[in-house]
Scaffold this active site. Structure first.
Site, PDB file in Angstrom:
ATOM      1  N   ASP A   1      28.699 -74.082 -11.467  1.00 37.87           N
ATOM      2  CA  ASP A   1      28.973 -72.515 -11.238  1.00 37.87           C
ATOM      3  C   ASP A   1      28.997 -72.096  -9.722  1.00 37.87           C
ATOM      4  O   ASP A   1      28.003 -71.880  -9.300  1.00 37.87           O
ATOM      5  CB  ASP A   1      27.627 -71.691 -11.932  1.00 37.87           C
ATOM      6  CG  ASP A   1      27.942 -70.316 -11.985  1.00 37.87           C
ATOM      7  OD1 ASP A   1      28.693 -69.717 -11.354  1.00 37.87           O
ATOM      8  OD2 ASP A   1      27.070 -69.629 -12.630  1.00 37.87           O
TER       9      ASP A   1
ATOM     10  N   LYS B   1      33.942 -63.583  -8.852  1.00 38.97           N
ATOM     11  CA  LYS B   1      33.578 -62.596  -7.466  1.00 38.97           C
ATOM     12  C   LYS B   1      34.400 -62.483  -6.361  1.00 38.97           C
ATOM     13  O   LYS B   1      35.473 -61.731  -6.654  1.00 38.97           O
ATOM     14  CB  LYS B   1      32.214 -63.192  -7.140  1.00 38.97           C
ATOM     15  CG  LYS B   1      30.998 -62.965  -8.063  1.00 38.97           C
ATOM     16  CD  LYS B   1      29.673 -63.231  -7.450  1.00 38.97           C
ATOM     17  CE  LYS B   1      28.439 -62.908  -8.313  1.00 38.97           C
ATOM     18  NZ  LYS B   1      28.060 -61.685  -8.797  1.00 38.97           N
TER      19      LYS B   1
HETATM   20  N1  PMP Z   1      27.043 -67.185 -12.273  1.00 37.23           N
HETATM   21  C1  PMP Z   1      26.660 -66.747 -11.092  1.00 37.23           C
HETATM   22  C2  PMP Z   1      26.107 -67.927 -10.218  1.00 37.23           C
HETATM   23  C3  PMP Z   1      26.393 -65.335 -10.789  1.00 37.23           C
HETATM   24  O1  PMP Z   1      25.967 -64.974  -9.463  1.00 37.23           O
HETATM   25  C4  PMP Z   1      26.967 -64.335 -11.399  1.00 37.23           C
HETATM   26  C5  PMP Z   1      27.177 -62.938 -11.011  1.00 37.23           C
HETATM   27  N2  PMP Z   1      26.056 -62.396 -10.312  1.00 37.23           N
HETATM   28  C6  PMP Z   1      27.595 -64.796 -12.691  1.00 37.23           C
HETATM   29  C7  PMP Z   1      27.555 -66.048 -13.174  1.00 37.23           C
HETATM   30  C8  PMP Z   1      28.025 -63.860 -13.649  1.00 37.23           C
HETATM   31  O2  PMP Z   1      29.190 -63.174 -13.188  1.00 37.23           O
HETATM   32  P1  PMP Z   1      29.664 -61.589 -13.694  1.00 37.23           P
HETATM   33  O3  PMP Z   1      28.661 -60.732 -13.203  1.00 37.23           O
HETATM   34  O4  PMP Z   1      30.985 -61.602 -13.260  1.00 37.23           O
HETATM   35  O5  PMP Z   1      29.944 -61.763 -15.228  1.00 37.23           O
END
Ligand code: PMP
Length: 434
Positions: free
Chosen positions: A251, A280
């Protein structure tokens, strides 16, 4: 009267009717109305200019309102803002995916586009489960992960977030039960710790027959604690995944696009995952877009399985505006000297934040790439410390006991100095800590 100026009644409406992330509607936290944002500055309605320390949660790597990104959206909006992706395709998606295949590890050849980080994690989990189903071993359907991780707020993603950190505990009864091992020992430069290796080995020996994939954030665990750990852990993990037949999912939603000093954090290691989640900063923070990339093996196995297709298809898949601005953002990054910018931020963060380690309130200071973390012993009073930071002219949003920053890469040394000064000064203010 400025068109942008919010009346007090608007703010009251906001507090009474609009749910902000992780907040109470009965007792809402203060919110500060923003008129505009440009470069590294956020301009509040009352005229206050704030230096941005957050990049809007890792996204705005080029700062705000960048002309090249604006132009990409403006150009695309003239052509087509959205079109369904089922049975149709378009240049923005093709060009973006060609670029993603080019800049991610070579083994990742297939791209699935979606609209948020959490959904890209859902997609990754579904890919892993469908992969083993297609191979005739549907019992391999669980996920293995490390504690202190964070992967999003949807149900699959929540099931692999730290099970006790309080963010998702309420849902524990309905979350798919997954397998957790202790988080890696902190420290980027650490060799593999015997305890970490033993934890991994035991977990694989005991569970591999029911495990589809191991999912984790490589090198930096973000929202689960802003912890930095060693590539050696990932290399051991990858070897075990190969040995036991478990897919590896990285991730990189937070770490991707240069934040740790490499384009992707996986480049700090000698290994690559089978599935990669990005989001992001993919669009430079301009639009909501994420993607899940996978190997030929994963994609073809799923496609040749009983179902014959991958079971996912979001309405806004491959939105052309988002794809266009994502491509423009990656090109802008590649045209910039981002490695040097991130390196300079890292050097300055180390110089300015590490001395705070001596402060009695500070448990640890951690820096990696354009990420700086001051972990305090006690929880921060968000509302009080936020007001303090605004008076100092900076935008930082602490979380629990963590004061952390991940500024846009374009931040100038004097601006970063102001941000670091404000963090230091905040430690001396009573009432900011529980
Ligand atoms: N995985 C990680 C490592 C994240 O930092 C985040 C968001 N903070 C997410 C998944 C989820 O992404 P989103 O908020 O765009 O759904």
């Amino acid at each position: 009267m400025f068109e942008n100026t919010l009346e007090k009644a608007d703010l009251v409406f906001d507090q009474q009717h609009i749910w902000h992330p992780y907040t109470s509607m009965a007792n809402p936290l203060p919110v500060f109305p923003v008129a505009s944002a440009k470069g590294v500055y956020i301009h509040l309605e009352d005229g206050t200019a704030l230096i941005d320390g957050m990049s809007s949660w890792w996204c705005a790597i080029h700062g705000y309102n960048h002309p090249r990104l604006n132009e990409a959206i403006q150009r695309q909006v003239q052509q087509m803002s959205h079109i369904m992706f089922g049975g149709l395709t378009h240049t923005p998606a093709i060009e973006l995916c060609r670029k993603l295949v080019e800049i991610t590890p070579e083994s990742l050849q297939k791209v699935f586009l979606c609209d948020s980080g959490s959904v890209s994690v859902e997609v990754a989990i579904k890919m892993a489960i469908q992969y083993w189903h297609a191979k005739g071993t549907p019992e391999k359907s669980k996920l293995m992960t490390v504690r202190k991780g964070y992967h999003g707020d949807t149900f699959g993603a929540m099931s692999v977030c730290d099970p006790v950190n309080g963010m998702h505990q309420i849902f524990n009864k309905v979350l798919a039960p997954q397998i957790f091992i202790d988080e890696p020992t902190p420290g980027f430069a650490q060799p593999l710790q015997a305890q970490d290796a033993a934890n991994l080995e035991t977990a694989f020996e005991e569970n591999h027959q029911q495990v589809a994939a191991f999912i984790l954030e490589p090198i930096v665990q973000g929202a689960g604690g802003m912890r930095i750990y060693s590539p050696a852990f990932l290399e051991k993990l990858s070897a075990l995944c190969t040995q036991y037949g478990v897919l590896l999912i990285f991730d990189e939603i937070a770490t991707g696009f240069g934040r740790t000093g490499k384009m992707f954090a996986t480049e700090h290691t000698a290994i690559t995952p089978d599935i990669l989640c990005i989001g992001k900063a993919l669009t430079g923070g301009m639009m909501t877009l994420a993607a899940t990339l996978c190997t030929e093996d994963v994609a073809l196995t799923i496609s040749q399985g009983e179902a014959g297709v991958f079971m996912h298809g979001p309405t806004f898949m491959a939105n052309p505006l988002a794809c266009s601005v994502a491509l423009a953002s990656i090109r802008l990054l590649q045209d910039s000297n981002w490695q040097a910018l991130v390196q300079n931020i890292e050097t300055q963060l180390k110089e300015k934040l590490q001395p705070l380690q001596m402060h009695p309130r500070v448990k640890e200071v951690r820096v990696m790439g354009a990420i700086g973390v001051v972990e305090c012993y006690h929880t921060v009073n968000v509302a009080a410390i936020q007001r303090f930071f605004i008076r100092q002219g900076v935008w930082i949003r602490p979380f629990r006991n963590l004061i952390y920053i991940m500024p846009p890469f374009i931040i100038q040394p004097d601006e970063l100095h102001t941000v670091c000064q404000a963090i230091g000064a905040s430690l001396y203010n009573e009432g900011h800590f529980d």
